[in-house]
Design a protein around this motif. Structure first.
Motif, mmCIF file in Angstrom:
data_model
loop_
_atom_site.group_PDB
_atom_site.id
_atom_site.type_symbol
_atom_site.label_atom_id
_atom_site.label_comp_id
_atom_site.label_asym_id
_atom_site.label_seq_id
_atom_site.Cartn_x
_atom_site.Cartn_y
_atom_site.Cartn_z
ATOM 1 N N THR A 1 -6.451 -5.251 2.555
ATOM 2 C CA THR A 1 -6.734 -3.834 2.784
ATOM 3 C C THR A 1 -6.131 -3.316 4.075
ATOM 4 O O THR A 1 -6.011 -2.110 4.259
ATOM 5 N N ALA B 1 -4.378 0.756 7.662
ATOM 6 C CA ALA B 1 -4.299 1.025 6.228
ATOM 7 C C ALA B 1 -3.405 2.243 6.029
ATOM 8 O O ALA B 1 -3.359 3.142 6.875
ATOM 9 N N ALA B 2 -2.710 2.294 4.910
ATOM 10 C CA ALA B 2 -1.750 3.363 4.681
ATOM 11 C C ALA B 2 -2.407 4.743 4.714
ATOM 12 O O ALA B 2 -1.825 5.704 5.228
ATOM 13 N N GLY C 1 -3.398 0.430 -3.387
ATOM 14 C CA GLY C 1 -3.147 -0.781 -2.621
ATOM 15 C C GLY C 1 -3.278 -2.022 -3.482
ATOM 16 O O GLY C 1 -3.971 -2.021 -4.507
ATOM 17 N N SER C 2 -2.591 -3.062 -3.050
ATOM 18 C CA SER C 2 -2.685 -4.361 -3.710
ATOM 19 C C SER C 2 -2.693 -5.424 -2.623
ATOM 20 O O SER C 2 -1.857 -5.403 -1.717
ATOM 21 N N GLN D 1 0.844 -1.185 0.000
ATOM 22 C CA GLN D 1 0.000 0.000 0.000
ATOM 23 C C GLN D 1 0.883 1.240 0.000
ATOM 24 O O GLN D 1 2.013 1.218 0.509
ATOM 25 N N ALA E 1 -3.855 7.408 -2.749
ATOM 26 C CA ALA E 1 -3.888 6.101 -2.094
ATOM 27 C C ALA E 1 -3.937 5.006 -3.145
ATOM 28 O O ALA E 1 -4.663 5.117 -4.139
#
Length: 257
Positions: free
Chosen positions: A40, A122-123, A36-37, A17, A34
């Motif tokens: 989450t 989460a980032a 992400g992969s 992320q 933002a």
């Protein structure tokens, strides 16, 4: 390199992320990024230690005692000193206070609340919380100022090249790295806080959880952790290039050259 190029070749079991925030009164319009992969939410490793130190100050009457634990928790990522804050104040209290200040809600880890590095985040949440810390410091919060100052003192050997990635040699940085016995991945995370004058600041976050499945390498890793030896080189080998790439791309997407 684009986000797609950075993430496209990841293993199906990997998580990565990146997030960024640019904000500040009187500056350009606020901007958020933002991507992400995979999962989450990822375990935070030591990424939140400066935030823990920031809010713990208000719960510890002895300022010298707070500083004695908070400074090494941030500057050299001391787990012992982080536990001194985390357990004396209480995980739930620290996370509730962070929510009150930043609007970001995190939960204590399941099973063993003493494992501060197992809080799942989460980032984008991390970026939002650090943006509040940065703006608090900019507007005169002495504890926030101290914490950001310590982040600027984190040695380069513990940053995986984050300062180079964001193009700011003096950036306030904190990284987290760990691979638990119950995990088949190594977690390698980084946050950089970049004040721009006044209340303006940018925050860049990159988080990775990349497969580390070779049985022999995992055993060597666990032995090194158990005996107190450095494992940063393992994390650099597995995640360093991706971590820096995500941070550099996020800076560009925030509009910073």
């Amino acid at each position: 390199m684009s986000f797609n190029e950075l993430l496209d070749g990841l293993d199906h079991g990997a998580g990565a992320q990146a997030a960024g925030i640019r904000r500040g009164y009187g500056g350009p319009p606020p901007r958020t990024v933002a991507v992400g992969s995979g999962l989450t939410r990822l375990r935070c490793a030591s990424l939140l230690k400066p935030l823990y130190a920031w809010v713990a100050a208000g719960r510890i009457a002895d300022a010298e005692r707070w500083r004695r634990h908070a400074e090494p928790a941030v500057v050299v990522s001391s787990n012992t000193d982080t536990l001194g804050l985390w357990l004396s104040v209480g995980p739930r209290v620290i996370l509730d206070d962070l929510c009150e200040r930043t609007g970001v809600r995190w939960e204590p880890p399941n099973g063993d609340p003493s494992r501060f590095g197992s809080v799942e985040v989460a980032a984008g949440e991390v970026a939002a919380a650090y943006a509040v810390l940065a703006q608090a410091a900019a507007t005169g919060d002495p504890v926030a100022e101290a914490v950001l100052g310590w982040m600027a003192e984190v040695p380069d050997s513990q940053t995986f090249g984050a300062r180079v990635a964001v193009g700011r040699p003096g950036a306030a940085v904190k990284c987290g790295w760990y691979g638990g016995p119950d995990e088949t991945c190594l977690r390698t995370h980084a946050v950089a806080v970049l004040p721009h004058g006044g209340s303006r600041a940018s925050v860049v976050v990159a988080m990775t959880a990349l497969p580390y499945t070779d049985a022999h390498e995992r055993e060597v890793y666990r032995e090194r952790v158990t005996t107190g030896l450095s494992v940063e080189d393992r994390h650099e080998k597995v995640a360093g290039e991706l971590l820096r790439g995500l941070m550099t791309r996020t800076m560009a997407e925030l509009g910073h050259g």
